[in-house]
Structures are given as structure tokens and as C-alpha cells.
Design a protein around this motif. Structure first.
Motif, PDB file in Angstrom:
ATOM      1  N   ILE A   1       0.832  -1.233  -0.024  1.00 44.71           N
ATOM      2  CA  ILE A   1      -0.108   0.020   0.022  1.00 44.71           C
ATOM      3  C   ILE A   1       0.762   1.249  -0.107  1.00 44.71           C
ATOM      4  N   SER A   2       0.643   2.214  -1.001  1.00 45.72           N
ATOM      5  CA  SER A   2       1.485   3.311  -1.133  1.00 45.72           C
ATOM      6  C   SER A   2       0.298   4.557  -1.143  1.00 45.72           C
TER       7      SER A   2
ATOM      8  N   ASN B   1      -1.373   6.478   0.735  1.00 48.80           N
ATOM      9  CA  ASN B   1      -2.607   6.394   1.384  1.00 48.80           C
ATOM     10  C   ASN B   1      -2.394   7.462   2.351  1.00 48.80           C
TER      11      ASN B   1
ATOM     12  N   LEU C   1      -1.890   3.832   6.272  1.00 48.07           N
ATOM     13  CA  LEU C   1      -1.831   2.046   5.682  1.00 48.07           C
ATOM     14  C   LEU C   1      -0.644   1.750   4.978  1.00 48.07           C
ATOM     15  N   ASN C   2      -0.058   2.913   4.631  1.00 45.81           N
ATOM     16  CA  ASN C   2       1.204   2.427   3.849  1.00 45.81           C
ATOM     17  C   ASN C   2       2.005   1.567   4.371  1.00 45.81           C
TER      18      ASN C   2
END
Length: 226
Positions: A80-81, A83, A87-88
Motif C-alpha cells: 500500500i502506498s 495512502n 496504511l502504507n
């Protein structure tokens, strides 16, 4: 075994985990023999698990009982990026690593032209199990993941129309279960928040038909449709 033969064997063993015949959640082929050749089976029946791909193939396998077990070890992860909710990151979904998927098939020649059989097989193994919850920053508790498993019981019958053409039909009786965990942070978006996460397994059943045809056009050419 020669040194060259040993290196070939080691190389093949190293490649084996990447050679599973799968198309996302569903397998491209069913039966150990079919999966061993990248899922080919609709036009090349090799055992009674042909029922799962093309029931017309029963006319080519004769009287037999097949029992097999697949050991499925997929690699699952998420990145995940960008965000804004924190949440990354990179997340490993392999807390549950190995999945055993059994299969069973039986066929019986009733007449020279008519064959009956049954196959039991399943879908599963692409479940996720994240010990580090990707949604912890928005309220996800504990580990996260989903599990969807399906069982099929398929009685079938096939007719050999002539030396080159066959038809088949299978009744697919299906049972599946589903469960999810670690999604607490999304409860406010659900119309039934109490039933969103970490509950008992939900289940459903279904019934369907699979029709199939095989035709040998030439010595080296066989077509199948289902």
C-alpha cells in the motif's frame, strides 16, 4: 545419475512451486495429471477428474478410480502506498502457508457407448492471512485475512456418438464457506456492521450443469468444448 542429470532434477524441483495451474482463485485444470501439464484437460482427458473440465472426456478413460491430493503453497502479499490514513507499507499474507486439496473420481463403462462417473474436487488455497494487519491504523484488530473454500460433487454421464465424437453432462452440486477477519475498521461503512468481521463461517450451496463435447478431427488433432 550423472552430474548433469542431478542439476536438471534440482532445477525442476526449484521451479515446481511456480508451475501450479491456477487462474486466480480457480484452477485451470483438475486432477494431478492435468495440473502437471499446465491445466490442459478440456480436449485431453486423462483420468476421471476430466468431469470437472469436460464430462465428455469420460468416454476416453475407461473403468477407473482416481484419488489424489494437491499441496498448494501460494505466495501472497500486499503493498500500500500513497495512502493518507497511515496504511502504507508492505504486508506478508502467508501466515497460513500450505493448503491440502483432495480429489476423487470414479467411472464405470455401462455399455460400449455409455459411461457414468462421479468426481469430488475443490477450490481453495488462495486465502490470505496477514499477521501484521494492513488496516490496523484504521481500527483493524488482530490479524487480517479472508478464507473462501468450495467443494464440488459432480455425477456425470457421457455418450460416445461414434469413433470421433463424444458428448457429456455433469451435475455440479456445490458447497462453499467464507470467513473474514481484521476488518473492524470498516464497520461504519457496512449496513450490517455486527456481521462484518470475525464471525462464524458463512456458507451457501448451489446447483449447476456442465455440458461438454470432444471431437477428434485428425490423428494429432482433438478439440473440446464445455
Amino acid at each position: 545419475m550423472t552430474q548433469r542429470g542431478i542439476w536438471i532434477a534440482v532445477t525442476l524441483l526449484g521451479l515446481a512451486p511456480a508451475s501450479w495451474a491456477t487462474n486466480g482463485y480457480f484452477a485451470n485444470g483438475y486432477g494431478v495429471k492435468s495440473e502437471g501439464i499446465a491445466g490442459i484437460g478440456i480436449a485431453l482427458p486423462q483420468d476421471t477428474l476430466a468431469i470437472a473440465s469436460n464430462p465428455a472426456g469420460l468416454t476416453s478413460v475407461g473403468n477407473r478410480l482416481d484419488v489424489g491430493v494437491n499441496l498448494f503453497t501460494p505466495k501472497r502479499s500486499a503493498t500500500i502506498s500513497g495512502n493518507g490514513a497511515g496504511l502504507n507499507g508492505q504486508y506478508d499474507g502467508n501466515a497460513t502457508r500450505d493448503f491440502v486439496i483432495p480429489e476423487l473420481g470414479y467411472s464405470q463403462q455401462l455399455t460400449p457407448e455409455l459411461v457414468a462417473g462421479i468426481a469430488l474436487y475443490g477450490n481453495g488455497g488462495m486465502n490470505t492471512d496477514y499477521q501484521r494487519n494492513p488496516f490496523a491504523a484504521v481500527g483493524g484488530k488482530g490479524s487480517a485475512g479472508v478464507e473462501l473454500s468450495q467443494l464440488f460433487v459432480s455425477p456425470a454421464i457421457a455418450w460416445k456418438l461414434n469413433e470421433t465424437q463424444s458428448l457429456g453432462v455433469a451435475l455440479n452440486l456445490a458447497y462453499q464457506t467464507f470467513t473474514a477477519k481484521g476488518l473492524d475498521g470498516f464497520a461504519s461503512f457496512s449496513s450490517s456492521s455486527a456481521n462484518l468481521d470475525s464471525n462464524q463461517r458463512d456458507s451457501s450451496t448451489g446447483v449447476g450443469l456442465r455440458l461438454g463435447w470432444t471431437g477428434k478431427l485428425a490423428e494429432q488433432w482433438t478439440l473440446g468444448a464445455t
